[in-house]
Design a protein around this motif. Structure first.
Motif, PDB file in Angstrom:
ATOM      1  N   LYS C 271      -1.029  -3.970   1.579  1.00  0.00           N
ATOM      2  CA  LYS C 271      -0.310  -4.839   2.639  1.00  0.00           C
ATOM      3  C   LYS C 271      -1.006  -4.659   3.868  1.00  0.00           C
ATOM      4  CE  LYS C 271       3.706  -3.469   1.410  1.00  0.00           C
ATOM      5  NZ  LYS C 271       5.250  -3.584   1.603  1.00  0.00           N
ATOM      6  N   LEU C 272      -1.643  -3.250   4.010  1.00  0.00           N
ATOM      7  CA  LEU C 272      -2.294  -2.939   5.542  1.00  0.00           C
ATOM      8  C   LEU C 272      -3.710  -3.433   5.537  1.00  0.00           C
ATOM      9  CD1 LEU C 272      -0.628   0.674   5.624  1.00  0.00           C
ATOM     10  CD2 LEU C 272       0.359  -1.610   6.125  1.00  0.00           C
ATOM     11  N   ILE C 276      -7.748  -0.268   5.995  1.00  0.00           N
ATOM     12  CA  ILE C 276      -6.888   0.842   5.792  1.00  0.00           C
ATOM     13  C   ILE C 276      -6.495   1.131   4.420  1.00  0.00           C
ATOM     14  CG2 ILE C 276      -4.540   1.611   6.385  1.00  0.00           C
ATOM     15  CD1 ILE C 276      -4.761  -0.440   9.004  1.00  0.00           C
ATOM     16  N   ASP C 277      -6.458   0.156   3.633  1.00  0.00           N
ATOM     17  CA  ASP C 277      -6.233   0.529   2.159  1.00  0.00           C
ATOM     18  C   ASP C 277      -7.082   1.432   1.474  1.00  0.00           C
ATOM     19  OD1 ASP C 277      -4.850   0.307  -0.417  1.00  0.00           O
ATOM     20  OD2 ASP C 277      -6.611  -1.308  -0.881  1.00  0.00           O
ATOM     21  N   ALA C 278      -8.464   1.112   1.887  1.00  0.00           N
ATOM     22  CA  ALA C 278      -9.627   2.087   1.444  1.00  0.00           C
ATOM     23  C   ALA C 278      -9.391   3.361   1.981  1.00  0.00           C
ATOM     24  CB  ALA C 278     -10.705   1.248   1.963  1.00  0.00           C
ATOM     25  N   LEU C 279      -9.052   3.402   3.367  1.00  0.00           N
ATOM     26  CA  LEU C 279      -9.030   4.813   3.985  1.00  0.00           C
ATOM     27  C   LEU C 279      -8.024   5.610   3.301  1.00  0.00           C
ATOM     28  CD1 LEU C 279      -9.122   5.426   7.649  1.00  0.00           C
ATOM     29  CD2 LEU C 279      -7.053   5.996   6.627  1.00  0.00           C
ATOM     30  N   ALA C 399       2.338  12.153  -0.569  1.00  0.00           N
ATOM     31  CA  ALA C 399       1.303  11.741   0.624  1.00  0.00           C
ATOM     32  C   ALA C 399       1.707  10.172   0.887  1.00  0.00           C
ATOM     33  CB  ALA C 399      -0.039  11.825   0.024  1.00  0.00           C
ATOM     34  N   ALA C 400       1.480   9.905   2.062  1.00  0.00           N
ATOM     35  CA  ALA C 400       1.712   8.498   2.443  1.00  0.00           C
ATOM     36  C   ALA C 400       0.870   8.153   4.004  1.00  0.00           C
ATOM     37  CB  ALA C 400       3.171   8.176   2.516  1.00  0.00           C
ATOM     38  N   PRO C 401       0.858   6.949   4.339  1.00  0.00           N
ATOM     39  CA  PRO C 401       0.344   6.600   5.488  1.00  0.00           C
ATOM     40  C   PRO C 401       1.181   7.239   6.620  1.00  0.00           C
ATOM     41  CG  PRO C 401       0.373   4.686   4.215  1.00  0.00           C
ATOM     42  CD  PRO C 401       1.022   5.542   3.538  1.00  0.00           C
ATOM     43  N   TYR C 420       9.484  -1.971  15.213  1.00  0.00           N
ATOM     44  CA  TYR C 420      10.184  -1.089  14.292  1.00  0.00           C
ATOM     45  C   TYR C 420       9.302  -0.979  12.926  1.00  0.00           C
ATOM     46  CZ  TYR C 420      14.440  -2.336  17.093  1.00  0.00           C
ATOM     47  OH  TYR C 420      15.062  -2.783  18.184  1.00  0.00           O
ATOM     48  N   MET C 421       8.529  -2.055  12.553  1.00  0.00           N
ATOM     49  CA  MET C 421       7.846  -2.043  11.290  1.00  0.00           C
ATOM     50  C   MET C 421       6.810  -0.686  11.426  1.00  0.00           C
ATOM     51  SD  MET C 421       8.797  -3.772   8.599  1.00  0.00           S
ATOM     52  CE  MET C 421       7.200  -3.815   7.683  1.00  0.00           C
ATOM     53  N   MET C 422       6.625  -0.421  12.556  1.00  0.00           N
ATOM     54  CA  MET C 422       5.460   0.813  12.499  1.00  0.00           C
ATOM     55  C   MET C 422       5.950   1.953  11.948  1.00  0.00           C
ATOM     56  SD  MET C 422       3.041  -0.509  14.139  1.00  0.00           S
ATOM     57  CE  MET C 422       1.922   1.035  13.983  1.00  0.00           C
ATOM     58  N   ASP C 423       7.500   2.046  11.743  1.00  0.00           N
ATOM     59  CA  ASP C 423       7.899   3.242  11.281  1.00  0.00           C
ATOM     60  C   ASP C 423       8.315   3.157   9.962  1.00  0.00           C
ATOM     61  OD1 ASP C 423       7.555   4.777  13.815  1.00  0.00           O
ATOM     62  OD2 ASP C 423       9.602   4.062  14.687  1.00  0.00           O
ATOM     63  N   TYR C 424       7.870   2.253   9.256  1.00  0.00           N
ATOM     64  CA  TYR C 424       8.156   1.975   7.870  1.00  0.00           C
ATOM     65  C   TYR C 424       7.916   3.112   6.805  1.00  0.00           C
ATOM     66  CZ  TYR C 424       7.776  -0.150   3.090  1.00  0.00           C
ATOM     67  OH  TYR C 424       8.057  -0.678   1.826  1.00  0.00           O
ATOM     68  N   TYR C 425       6.631   3.866   7.015  1.00  0.00           N
ATOM     69  CA  TYR C 425       6.540   4.803   6.401  1.00  0.00           C
ATOM     70  C   TYR C 425       7.101   6.249   6.596  1.00  0.00           C
ATOM     71  CZ  TYR C 425       3.131   1.563   4.428  1.00  0.00           C
ATOM     72  OH  TYR C 425       2.438   0.538   3.921  1.00  0.00           O
TER      73      TYR C 425
END
Lengths: 486, 97, 486
Positions: C271-272, C276-279, C399-401, C420-425
């Protein structure tokens, strides 16, 4: 039937009592009345940014003991909640209180009226919270809010532990309300959980008052009465409010649910309705504090610390046949009551012991500055003296003299009586002999009596007693004298 | 929990924040949007779930009843927006709490 | 730039303890660096030259006297929502713009006791509410890697100061990601310990049940050293955990053999965007390369995190921020009466984000909505804790973003919810109270900007968490692959 008698009042009391602790509820500032303004404050009780509360263990123990004293149940789980509203003398603009899980639930306050009638009032709950600071209103209004143009705040009291006792609406008159409050006060003082000084504001109460026709079980619309600063003002305020409500209903009016302030000077309550919005306190569990769990071991430990309490004592004294006034007087002096109880336990007749304790012993204590329970007269010695009186071995005059000698340390009354032959005599022959002597020496008095001056009998009795060196049974002397003269 | 229209004026009164007309309008929209997002919680079946106030369990944290020092009065009064002598001063209070 | 400022905390402390350099020299270098670059970066709201020099002198004296100080001479950035006696402490709010703290936060005091030297009070989003530092009412902080971009938030000043060598260690506070997200944006390590590990006493509260202080540093080892100095029970904070702290600095490791690392199924990085998904896929593979076993885990509640958080945190903040009322300290805007004064003061003193959160929180607690919103969120919170407990049966770490994107440009997120979505993880770990950190894991975007890998552990397993992060950092060395732009 008068109009007043057709109505019954229904009264519930909410009262706030400051707990007696060394430090405040959530910080280490001293919990002391008075002092220079704003000298007993710290980051916590002044609600400085970043400060956090930590609960005072002793305050929680006081609460549990207070609950146990009224046979309340002590839930295993309790917590603190925040009651949110803004007020300038409340530093955090929320009060840490207890909402749905108070430290004590239920319970019964046993109290009595002036005539000795024993009554009961159920408690809803007692919960723990913190006090606010004090506002003084200036610039007009004579110290009241109305008419003032600014207020000055002293935060010394902010954060003092406070228990709120909420009663069920079990009270039916202003006298009962005062009786209930007096029982609370006596109990808290006896427990040592509060000094309960209304003049220092350490007990403050509000009353919910409604009326209904006698026999009705429905509740009328209630008003909440505030600003009552003494038991006397509680009595007057509730009486006045009941009258106001009756008059209002009788004239076809309707009671409005509202808060009313008691005006001591005017002798009436007045509406305190303000244009402020209705309260929405937004209670929620205080996330800065953790739950309180109370186990059976703690409850048992604290139960052991509960002394005999005033209502229990009063009821017992009444069973002894002691009149309500004396019983109340003794109950209100717990060291003396302990002393009295010990004398009764040692076998003393309660009423006779009570007369000594409240009479001659209290007088001697006052004169000497030594407390009765610290004096040379032990409860056991008093019981011995009471027994001598009860068995009519000595008369009251000798008893009084003996007591004074016991007070200065002369020891057992029984021993003194035996050693000095002070036992009362009821030997008719001996007394008659003394009577003859006295009448012979006081011919005029005897003649006066016969001529109708019967009050001279006291003088003659006294003379006979004196001749017996106080040992004669005064009642017998009196009886024999009268017989002789008539 | 249906997303009702939030009465921003009432809430602001409770929170003691004066709002301009612009703010009322803006916050009404923003808070309404946020409540819309928050409404997803109604999907969670929580009837049998206890509420968590503190995620790390703890109980009976108390301090001994000992008095300690307080702050120096001048220090605290020097913070006051308005003081009078040894007191904090505030504008007139309209009513008892 | 004096090379001394590039040294890490462990290095500096070792050298100062060995008396090869003095704390005074290190401090002068740091102060010079601040004077050189902070005009452009705006990390600090208040620079503490005098206090820093005074503290450095004291450290040198203590070292000379033989004290073993774990953080001897380490330049420290203190987020400006932490009290430090005698310093302006603002929470980046106009309402506290000129407030001088009269006491010191426990965490700050412990850092100073360990030998750290406070260089300045670092910028933040007002009352720590935000993810970019744009909500600071008192200054703009720029990302040292790209001055057009935000440093993240709310601990953006501390993160940027550490990244730009204006301090070796920063103190941050994390409520929903406020340490981890700015750490990711600024290419540093940011660590939020278990809730309750570090005392909150003296931390200006945002949301009491979530707030936690933690370190930001350029290496995991430095973060561990700072954590070791701060962690542990504090009697001034009822929510501080009374439990032994396993020293983290001694638990650092070089590989991940024997560790199972959970990858959250619901955190779909696709979704990112592909880059970023690859990273993140690469980062997870790097963990596996170090010997970790990757296991898929499920957090069924993941998508409810924001909703839960944005009820609980605002509810608590609405009450915590009530105390800013113009009575005892801080800003006052006059009004005709005390109510008007409150409303004007708070209208003028709080910025829009703070107002938004106070309003939403007030609403969530208000009569009629409490159960539907606040209680519901608290129940959801229970489910988060349960989900994690279950997940950790299958893995040792997660492990997560650390954030949904790299640092963004100023004013690019005008809609509050997108911010607010910045803090989703990060929010789920906060709701469960877990220890979690962000460690640099590469670069993404154009220009290439730092990204962070979030690692989380079960409650109290900080040592394990830091140990693993150290292995990852040592093996990958991403932080060193770019340098700040100043």
């Amino acid at each position: 039937m008068t109009v007043k008698a057709q109505y019954e009042a229904v009264i519930g009391i909410e009262c706030h009592v400051e707990l007696k602790t060394r430090s405040k509820m959530f910080c280490a500032c001293a919990n002391e009345f008075g002092g220079e303004p704003n000298t007993k404050v710290c980051p916590v009780c002044l609600a400085l940014p970043g400060s956090l509360p930590v609960a005072n263990a002793e305050a929680i123990r006081h609460m549990i003991r207070a609950g146990l004293a009224f046979d309340a149940s002590i839930p295993a789980f309790s917590k603190f909640d925040r009651k949110n509203y803004f007020y300038p003398d409340m530093p955090k603009d929320y009060q840490i209180s207890q909402y749905d899980m108070p430290l004590t639930l239920g319970g019964i306050v046993r109290y009595w009226l002036e005539d000795g009638t024993l009554k009961e009032c159920k408690l809803t709950r007692i919960h723990l919270e913190e006090d606010t600071g004090k506002s003084m209103h200036g610039g007009g209004g004579d110290g009241r809010i109305a008419g003032s143009s600014f207020s000055l705040i002293d935060f010394n009291r902010a954060g003092v532990p406070l228990m709120e006792c909420v009663s069920e609406p079990d009270l039916r008159s202003a006298q009962e309300a005062v009786g209930y409050l007096e029982a609370l006060k006596r109990t808290f003082v006896q427990l040592g959980v509060s000094d309960v000084k209304m003049e220092e504001g350490s007990l403050r109460c509000d009353a919910n008052v409604s009326i209904r026709p006698v026999g009705s079980t429905e509740l009328g619309t209630k008003t909440e009465i505030k600003n009552m600063n003494s038991f006397r003002s509680v009595l007057r305020a509730i009486e006045s409010e009941i009258e106001r409500q009756i008059t209002l209903l009788e004239s076809g009016g309707r009671i409005v649910q509202e808060t009313r302030g008691w005006d001591e000077g005017q002798g009436e309550t007045h509406s305190m309705r303000s244009k402020e919005q209705a309260h929405d306190y937004r209670y929620f569990p205080d996330p800065d504090l953790v739950p309180i769990e109370i186990d059976a071991a703690l409850i048992d430990e604290l139960r052991k610390t509960i002394p005999v309490l005033p209502p229990e004592r009063f009821a017992k004294y009444r069973e002894y046949g002691i009149d309500p006034k004396q019983a109340t007087q003794l109950v209100d002096n717990s060291p003396l009551a302990d002393y009295f109880d010990a004398s009764v336990a040692a076998g003393a007749n309660p009423q006779t012991s009570m007369n000594f304790v409240l009479g001659d012993l209290s007088r001697l204590a006052n004169e000497s500055g030594t407390a009765v329970n610290a004096s040379a007269v032990t409860p056991v010695a008093l019981a011995e003296l009471v027994a001598l009186v009860e068995s009519k071995t000595i008369n009251s005059k000798i008893a009084k003299e003996l007591l004074e000698r016991m007070w200065i340390g002369e020891g057992s009354p029984k021993a003194i009586v035996e050693k000095e032959g002070l036992a009362q005599t009821s030997d008719t022959g001996e007394i008659e002999k003394l009577i003859l002597e006295v009448l012979a020496a006081n011919g005029k008095a005897a003649a006066d009596y016969k001529a109708g001056k019967t009050n001279i009998l006291g003088f003659l009795t006294g003379a006979v007693m004196k001749a017996s060196r106080g040992k004669a049974n005064p009642a017998l002397v009196n009886e024999l004298l009268r017989k002789k003269l008539e | 929990m249906a997303s009702e229209k939030i009465d921003v004026r009432y809430v602001a009164k409770l929170a003691r924040i004066a709002l301009s007309e612009d703010e009322v309008e803006r916050f009404e929209k923003q808070l309404g949007d946020l409540l819309g997002h928050v409404d997803v919680l109604s999907e969670l079946e929580t009837a049998a779930v206890p509420a968590t106030a503190q995620v790390v369990e703890s109980k009976n944290v108390e301090r001994a009843d000992e008095a300690g020092p307080s702050l120096d009065r001048e220090t605290i009064l020097s913070m006051a927006p308005q003081r009078q002598g040894a007191f904090f001063r505030v504008p007139k209070i309209i009513a008892e709490p | 730039m004096n090379d001394l400022v590039k040294r890490g905390a462990a290095d500096i402390a070792r050298e100062v303890r060995a008396k090869r350099i003095s704390a005074a020299e290190v401090t002068e270098a740091a102060l010079a660096r601040v004077d050189e670059v902070d005009g452009r970066l705006g990390c600090y709201l208040t620079r503490l030259h005098d206090l820093a020099r005074q503290c450095a002198r004291r450290v040198d004296e203590r070292v000379a006297a033989g004290d073993t100080l774990p953080l001897a001479g380490v330049p420290l950035a203190v987020k400006d929502n932490m009290c430090l006696t005698g310093t302006r402490t603002t929470a980046a709010s106009k309402i506290l713009e000129n407030w001088i703290a009269p006491y010191t936060a426990t965490a700050v005091q412990r850092m100073l006791d360990a030998g750290a030297v406070p260089i300045g009070k670092a910028n933040l989003d007002e009352f720590a509410m935000g993810s970019s530092c744009e909500n600071s009412a008192l200054g703009v902080t720029r990302n040292p890697y790209d001055l057009k971009r935000v440093p993240g938030g709310s601990s953006g000043g501390s993160a940027a100061a550490v990244a730009a060598f204006e301090a070796a260690v920063g103190l941050g506070s994390d409520t929903g990601g406020s340490i981890r997200e700015p750490a990711a944006f600024c290419n540093v390590v940011g660590f939020k310990p278990t809730y309750g590990r570090v005392s909150r006493y003296g931390l200006i509260a945002f949301a009491s049940s979530l707030d936690q202080i933690g370190p930001l540093a350029r290496t995991v080892e430095d973060a561990a050293l700072a954590y070791d100095a701060m962690a542990g029970h504090d009697p001034m904070d009822s929510t501080s955990i009374d439990r032994a702290v396993e020293p983290a600095a001694a638990s650092l490791r070089e590989d991940l053999k024997g560790l199972r690392v959970g990858i959250v199924k619901e955190f779909v990085t696709a979704k990112l965007g592909p880059e970023i998904d690859a990273l993140y896929k690469r980062a997870y593979q790097e963990l596996a390369d170090l010997g970790a076993e990757l296991v898929e885990i499920s957090l069924p509640t993941a998508d409810y995190g924001l909703a839960t958080y944005y009820l609980i945190a605002p509810a608590e903040c609405s009450s915590n921020l009530a105390r800013f009322d113009g009575v005892r300290y801080g800003l006052r805007v006059d009004g005709a009466d005390v109510g008007a004064m409150y409303e004007q003061t708070r209208a003028g003193g709080f910025g829009p984000e703070v107002k938004r959160r106070i309003l939403i929180g007030t609403y969530a607690l208000s009569s009629g909505y409490y159960d539907a919103y606040y209680v519901k969120a608290q129940k959801a919170r229970t489910m988060f804790a349960q989900d994690f407990r279950k997940a950790f049966e299958r893995c040792d770490l997660i492990a997560a973003p650390a954030a949904s994107s790299p640092a963004f440009e100023f004013d690019s997120k005008s809609d509050p919810y997108s911010m607010y979505m910045m803090d989703y993880y990060t929010i789920p770990m906060s709701l469960a109270g877990l220890p979690a950190l962000s460690v640099p894991c590469g670069y993404a975007g154009e220009p290439a900007l730092p990204m962070g890998l979030q690692l989380a552990a079960p409650l109290f397993e900080e040592a394990k968490l830091l140990g693993a992060a150290h292995a990852y950092e040592r093996a990958t060395g991403y932080a060193a692959k770019a340098a700040p732009a100043v």
